[in-house]
Design a protein around this motif. Structure first.
Motif, PDB file in Angstrom:
ATOM      1  N   ASP A 279      26.432  33.772 -10.250  1.00 51.29           N
ATOM      2  CA  ASP A 279      25.724  33.319  -9.034  1.00 51.29           C
ATOM      3  C   ASP A 279      25.142  34.503  -8.288  1.00 51.29           C
ATOM      4  O   ASP A 279      23.960  34.532  -7.923  1.00 51.29           O
ATOM      5  N   LEU A 280      26.011  35.466  -8.025  1.00 51.04           N
ATOM      6  CA  LEU A 280      25.610  36.636  -7.235  1.00 51.04           C
ATOM      7  C   LEU A 280      24.603  37.482  -8.012  1.00 51.04           C
ATOM      8  O   LEU A 280      23.683  38.053  -7.427  1.00 51.04           O
TER       9      LEU A 280
ATOM     10  N   MET B 232      22.355  36.370 -10.107  1.00 56.25           N
ATOM     11  CA  MET B 232      21.048  35.707 -10.041  1.00 56.25           C
ATOM     12  C   MET B 232      20.378  35.941  -8.692  1.00 56.25           C
ATOM     13  O   MET B 232      19.203  36.295  -8.624  1.00 56.25           O
ATOM     14  N   SER B 233      21.137  35.747  -7.600  1.00 58.96           N
ATOM     15  CA  SER B 233      20.509  35.890  -6.282  1.00 58.96           C
ATOM     16  C   SER B 233      20.150  37.356  -6.018  1.00 58.96           C
ATOM     17  O   SER B 233      19.086  37.649  -5.457  1.00 58.96           O
ATOM     18  N   THR B 234      21.011  38.271  -6.471  1.00 62.96           N
ATOM     19  CA  THR B 234      20.707  39.693  -6.287  1.00 62.96           C
ATOM     20  C   THR B 234      19.437  40.069  -7.038  1.00 62.96           C
ATOM     21  O   THR B 234      18.551  40.745  -6.518  1.00 62.96           O
TER      22      THR B 234
END
Lengths: 409, 350
Positions: free
Chosen positions: A91-92, A94-96
């Protein structure tokens, strides 16, 4: 509780959350830099694999800092190494990535699942991804925009067995038993190995799995001992491998014990003790601190560490510096052909990584070469053993076979 | 639902309305338009971030139905997401089935898995049931890791992007129009579910299962139904996540992920449809702030090293969860209700 203390505490919480960006705004202004290339990196400082991955990020940070401060960058172009602690969470990641992809030239990381995700994503966005982790699907089939720096674990094990077989003098086939942690890393270490052994005259006699949190593996080892292997491969990270080796010694296992990368280091010796670690064979895709192995690369790592950090140096710092060198070489090669003002991320693939041939990391890894059909980087790794409480080098050029046909089945 | 001054419900329909007044309808429609048009004016980062939140909201809605409304504690929710993710991956990658067929199949498969592991709920409850769902977490992941021919084992599987004809939903902007409308739809379904006989039965079981049984609520039926529906939501979320990241990998569905879903529900406030949205958004934004600012603070204080400030994220999370449990155990949803009531009664909010 009365209203006022509740209100005070709620205000404190709100202030803490607001203060975080304000603290960030208080950072010292960086020195003026004209030419900078940004490299993104998925670090793991607080996630489940942080023990291994945190020093790798430290190695990257220190190497690029050294290059920027001591060498003025690559051809005058400095590297802005942007690491983000994504806690091994996709998750992190992808957003990063979505947040930084507009300004980075190369993306990098050491997460196994991220390597698979970015195999496709890097091609779509045309931003090369350099991975310090390589699960089998990352190399087979090859990802055009995904670059690695060592063979996958199952090929490392095949290389070890090939090396052992070359020394084998008895008439009967070499017998190998495997005890592995029931995780992606454990099973990845033996992928296709059984079939490869069958084709290469090695008897794969036993295989047992155990949970990573197990404190006793005597039952599994007892089953393996019945098959009387000559070599016992312990496939896991340092902590579960330590449990296996301790129990193996306690049970009187006479087979030669071999461990994969990350295990043949001072951490293992510190956990199990020098006596129990004595004679353990270890593989590594990067150099570590070894009394009989000193190269320009190892000296550079030690120099950089002592310049920027204190305390004991983790062995994975070498991997971080080595990977920094490979990324740096891609940057240098690209800048040879493309002016800074015209740089695009795709240039680092076509003019950087794809042009890399026999790049020497000063003895930290095997020479790095990328071909259109093979992005492993190198087929050569290190093999050593532990003697008198220290890891020693036995061969710095152990060639690992390609096991693609066994895992493509 | 609290109403503005001067507005009264005079019939059952008005009492059950989700949006009661014209201004509430206006706000709801305005919000939906804003959220559906977001990709047109927001960056890819924001769009992707909202997708992550939307997928997690669907999963937490399922957990809210199961744990928040029906009182069946589950700490294996990530494993049920994995069932949905792998079902969708196998159907699409191996069998060539369309995503639009695989998506409901993923939900149904996860629901059926929930039925199996929810069977102990017929005899045990509370922490004992939590242990059964914990077993689900380990058993499902173990099966995934050891059926390599089907699931790719420890290496995972590559998953194709959804398609409609020649349109491939591979970018964040296009995938947004799958994830967010589905999230809105499932939020609406969850909201309506709790307003029906089924939802009231769930609440009755949560509050006092013996009294509920005495009143004629079939405990077996409704507990299993809660598991099925809750895990259906998880399966759909798993499928959406798999097709967005384009891989399924066992490392993405760990026990920590299950615990974090529970954390989102606690922060949001169990037993409210708004809770999953608020709790998920709060935790995800907090996560993101920590990831963004840890290296910035580390640069400002290099002598202390990056690890210290990256670790602050874990400390902040722990402190936030504890503060919520101590000072606002009913979560952000309750705090929002208090805010609305105070606003309506202003300046007479006493």
């Amino acid at each position: 509780m009365t209203k006022k203390p509740k209100l005070v505490l709620a205000l404190l919480l709100a202030l803490t959350l607001i203060a975080m960006p304000l603290i960030g705004a208080c950072k010292a202004a960086p020195p003026p830099v004209e030419k900078v290339i940004s490299v993104g990196f998925f670090a793991d400082y607080t996630g489940p694999v942080s023990t291994t991955l945190a020093p790798i990020c430290d190695g990257h940070v220190d190497y690029f800092r050294y290059i920027n401060e001591e060498k003025g960058g690559f051809n005058g172009v400095k590297v802005n190494f942007e690491w983000y602690d994504c806690k091994y969470d996709l998750d992190l990641c992808m957003s990063t990535y979505k947040r930084i992809k507009d300004h980075i030239m190369i993306m990098s990381g050491t997460y196994s699942h991220a390597a698979l995700t970015w195999k496709e994503l890097a091609a779509e966005d045309e931003i090369p991804y350099f991975s310090g982790a390589n699960p089998a699907p990352a190399v087979c089939p090859v990802g055009d925009w995904l670059y690695l720096d060592y063979p996958p674990y199952h090929e490392l094990m095949a290389g070890l067995l090939q090396w052992e077989k070359a020394k084998w003098t008895e008439a009967r086939p070499l017998r190998v038993g495997v005890i592995l942690v029931d995780s992606a890393m454990g099973w990845g270490t033996v992928l296709g190995l059984k079939d490869w052994c069958a084709d290469n005259g090695i008897d794969y006699v036993a295989e047992e799995a155990f949970p990573g949190t197990a404190l006793d593996v005597s039952a599994q080892l007892t089953k393996i001992m019945r098959a009387n292997p000559d070599i016992l491969i312990v496939a896991g990270t340092v902590d579960p491998a330590s449990v296996c080796i301790k129990d193996a010694r306690a049970l009187g296992v006479e087979a030669e014990i071999a461990v994969p990368p990350y295990c043949g280091s001072e951490d293992l010796i510190r956990i199990v003790g020098p006596e129990i670690a004595e004679g353990v064979t270890h593989l590594n895709h990067h150099a570590t601190t070894m009394p009989n192995y000193s190269t320009e690369g190892t000296k550079l790592v030690q120099e950089i560490f002592s310049k920027y950090r204190t305390g004991e140096m983790a062995s994975c710092i070498y991997k971080g510096v080595a990977e920094g060198m490979i990324i740096g070489e891609a940057i240098r090669l690209t800048l040879e052909e493309v002016p800074f003002e015209e740089l695009k991320p795709a240039d680092f693939k076509y003019h950087g990584f794809d042009r890399m041939k026999d790049f020497e990391t000063s003895g930290l890894t095997g020479a790095i070469t990328y071909t259109p059909t093979d992005h492993r980087g190198t087929h050569f790794v290190f093999i050593g053993d532990i003697r008198d409480g220290k890891p020693y080098m036995l061969d710095a050029h152990l060639e690992c076979p390609n096991l693609d046909k066994y895992i493509a089945k | 639902m609290g109403l503005p001054s001067g507005i009264y419900n005079v019939n059952y329909g008005q009492d059950m309305a989700i949006a009661r007044t014209k201004s509430q309808w206006g706000l709801l429609i305005g919000f939906l338009i804003f959220i559906l048009l977001l990709p047109l004016y927001a960056s890819e980062y924001i769009t992707s971030f909202v997708i992550v939140i939307a997928v997690s909201v669907i999963a937490v809605h399922g957990l809210n139905i199961l744990t928040g409304y029906c009182g069946q504690l589950s700490i294996g929710h990530a494993a049920f997401m994995a069932v949905g993710a792998y079902t969708s991956a196998i159907l699409c990658s191996t069998l060539g089935v369309s995503f639009w067929v695989a998506l409901p199949c993923a939900g149904i498969a996860a629901g059926l898995a929930g039925l199996i592991f929810g069977t102990p709920s017929l005899k045990v409850k509370g922490l004992y049931l939590a242990m059964a769902t914990l077993a689900a977490q380990f058993i499902i992941i173990h099966i995934i890791m050891h059926t390599r021919s089907l699931t790719g084992g420890a290496d995972g599987m590559i998953v194709p992007a959804p398609e409609i004809g020649n349109i491939v939903f591979s970018s964040a902007k296009s995938y947004y129009y799958i994830a967010v409308p589905l999230c809105i739809l499932m939020t609406f379904f969850a909201k309506n579910l709790v307003r029906t006989r089924v939802g009231r039965a769930f609440v009755a079981i949560r509050d006092n299962d013996i009294a509920a049984e005495v009143m004629g609520v079939n405990l077996y039926r409704y507990k299993l139904l809660a598991f099925f529906i809750g895990c259906f939501f998880a399966g759909v979320a798993g499928s959406l996540w798999a097709h967005y990241t384009r891989i399924v990998h066992p490392d993405a569905y760990t026990l920590m992920a299950s615990i974090w879903f529970l954390g989102m529900l606690i922060v949001g406030g169990m037993g409210s449809t708004l809770a999953p949205i608020l709790g998920t958004a709060f935790i995800k934004i907090l996560n993101e702030l920590v990831v963004v600012y840890a290296p910035v603070i580390s640069t400002a204080f290099p002598a202390l090293g990056g690890q210290l400030f990256a670790a602050m994220g874990s400390i902040v999370f722990g402190v936030v969860i504890i503060l919520f449990l101590v000072f606002e155990p009913r979560g952000l949803a309750h705090r929002w209700e208090i805010f609305k009531s105070s606003y309506r009664l202003m300046p007479f909010s006493y």
